[in-house]
Motif scaffolding. Structure first.
Motif, PDB file in Angstrom:
ATOM      1  N   SER A 156     -35.303  -5.270   0.985  1.00 19.56           N
ATOM      2  CA  SER A 156     -34.138  -4.409   0.804  1.00 19.56           C
ATOM      3  C   SER A 156     -33.716  -3.757   2.119  1.00 19.56           C
ATOM      4  O   SER A 156     -32.525  -3.581   2.379  1.00 19.56           O
ATOM      5  N   ALA A 236     -32.032   1.539   2.901  1.00 20.59           N
ATOM      6  CA  ALA A 236     -32.141   0.947   1.569  1.00 20.59           C
ATOM      7  C   ALA A 236     -32.446   2.035   0.556  1.00 20.59           C
ATOM      8  O   ALA A 236     -33.060   3.064   0.880  1.00 20.59           O
ATOM      9  N   PRO A 242     -36.702  -1.600  -5.177  1.00 17.65           N
ATOM     10  CA  PRO A 242     -35.305  -1.203  -5.063  1.00 17.65           C
ATOM     11  C   PRO A 242     -34.511  -1.376  -6.357  1.00 17.65           C
ATOM     12  O   PRO A 242     -33.414  -1.910  -6.364  1.00 17.65           O
ATOM     13  N   ARG A 244     -32.380  -0.168  -9.789  1.00 18.97           N
ATOM     14  CA  ARG A 244     -31.426   0.881 -10.090  1.00 18.97           C
ATOM     15  C   ARG A 244     -32.124   2.028 -10.807  1.00 18.97           C
ATOM     16  O   ARG A 244     -33.000   1.830 -11.621  1.00 18.97           O
ATOM     17  N   ARG A 266     -27.441  -0.747  -1.707  1.00 15.60           N
ATOM     18  CA  ARG A 266     -27.983  -1.399  -2.900  1.00 15.60           C
ATOM     19  C   ARG A 266     -26.885  -2.253  -3.509  1.00 15.60           C
ATOM     20  O   ARG A 266     -25.729  -2.184  -3.134  1.00 15.60           O
ATOM     21  N   PRO A 286     -30.730  -6.213  -6.642  1.00 13.72           N
ATOM     22  CA  PRO A 286     -30.965  -4.800  -6.487  1.00 13.72           C
ATOM     23  C   PRO A 286     -32.120  -4.348  -7.347  1.00 13.72           C
ATOM     24  O   PRO A 286     -32.476  -5.008  -8.293  1.00 13.72           O
TER      25      PRO A 286
END
Length: 286
Positions: A156, A236, A242, A244, A266, A286
């Motif tokens: 990320s 990031a 990473p 949500r 993201r 993401p």
């Protein structure tokens, strides 16, 4: 510039204090050849408490009009649209972020909050939960320094590095890539890793002047200090997980304390830069 097309740079416009957001968002939209869309969330319950029901609505329309004019002053050829919608601003903008190129919001004063950690502040909620990169703008204009990006070796953060190169190229600025060396890490090995990942990312923008720094210390503190001379800081959302709804400690520290505008990167699979010099986005979820 060519005609703006594709997903828009979305601006959350709550009050006059958000007009600096419009200026920076307009620059980003023009640089990435995207339209700018202004959204003001209208609260009917607050309207009924005002002297007249019409006054808050009139103020909202005036705010959109002034923001529109400000964006065109910054970028005369920019495509700008605006709307007033009823509902909760966080819910509305999170939903709209699913179709946006970038979401730009004000920091709500969190960078001046020394004695609290407002995890439920709107800017933090957007950074943690939005479906696209989130630009958090400060009230004071940034210096004309480099574009700063924090790199930790995770996929990320490598995506954030690619985005940072694109931002630096479009702004005509230099890029500063920083990797923090933690106590149990070999500084020489970390420096080599940073050089390798920066070399790969630089392929798309070989003309961007680049500096690579490895600095021993606490990652959040180091990046906040480096951001004091940056015009934009990218990080990031979270290095190791990473997903949500999750925001890493370094991203949180930058949101709370960095004086520079911060982009929390993201949602890049769908919204990766697609300008003149961009290559197709990789499949980085993401």
């Amino acid at each position: 510039m060519t005609a703006a097309a594709g997903p828009a740079v979305l601006v959350g416009l709550g009050s006059d204090r958000n007009l600096p957001v419009v200026q920076l968002a307009a620059q980003e939209a023009a640089a990435h050849e995207r339209p700018l869309h202004l959204v003001h969330a209208f609260d009917w319950s607050a309207a009924f408490q005002a002297d007249t029901v019409a006054a808050p609505r009139d103020h909202a329309e005036d705010l959109i009009a002034r923001a529109n004019d400000l964006a065109r002053d910054v970028e005369p050829e920019l495509t700008v649209t605006g709307e007033i919608v009823e509902g909760d601003v966080v819910s509305i903008l999170l939903r709209r972020s699913e179709q946006a190129f970038m979401l730009a919001v004000g920091d709500g004063g969190i960078s001046t909050c020394d004695d609290c950690v407002p995890a439920d502040a709107p800017a933090v909620q957007f950074a943690a939960r939005a479906s696209c990169p989130v630009l958090v703008v400060r009230r004071e204009p940034p210096p004309q320094g480099p574009v700063l990006v924090g790199v930790d070796g995770s996929p990320s953060s490598n995506t954030a590095l690619e985005w940072a190169y694109d931002c630096a190229a479009r702004r005509g600025s230099r890029l500063l890539a920083v990797r923090v060396v933690e106590p149990d890490e070999d500084a020489d090995e970390i420096s080599r890793q940073l050089g390798d990942v920066v070399h790969r990312a630089a392929d798309r923008h070989p003309d961007v002047p680049t500096e690579c720094h490895t600095i021993r210390g606490d990652p959040g503190s180091v990046l906040v200090e480096q951001s004091r001379s940056a015009q934009l800081t990218l990080v990031a959302a979270r290095g190791d997980e990473p997903g949500r709804g999750m925001l890493g400690a370094v991203a949180q520290t930058l949101l709370y304390h960095a004086p520079a505008p911060v982009v929390v990167v993201r949602g890049m699979t769908r919204t990766a830069p697609q300008g003149r010099n961009a290559r197709p986005a990789r499949d980085q979820r993401p």
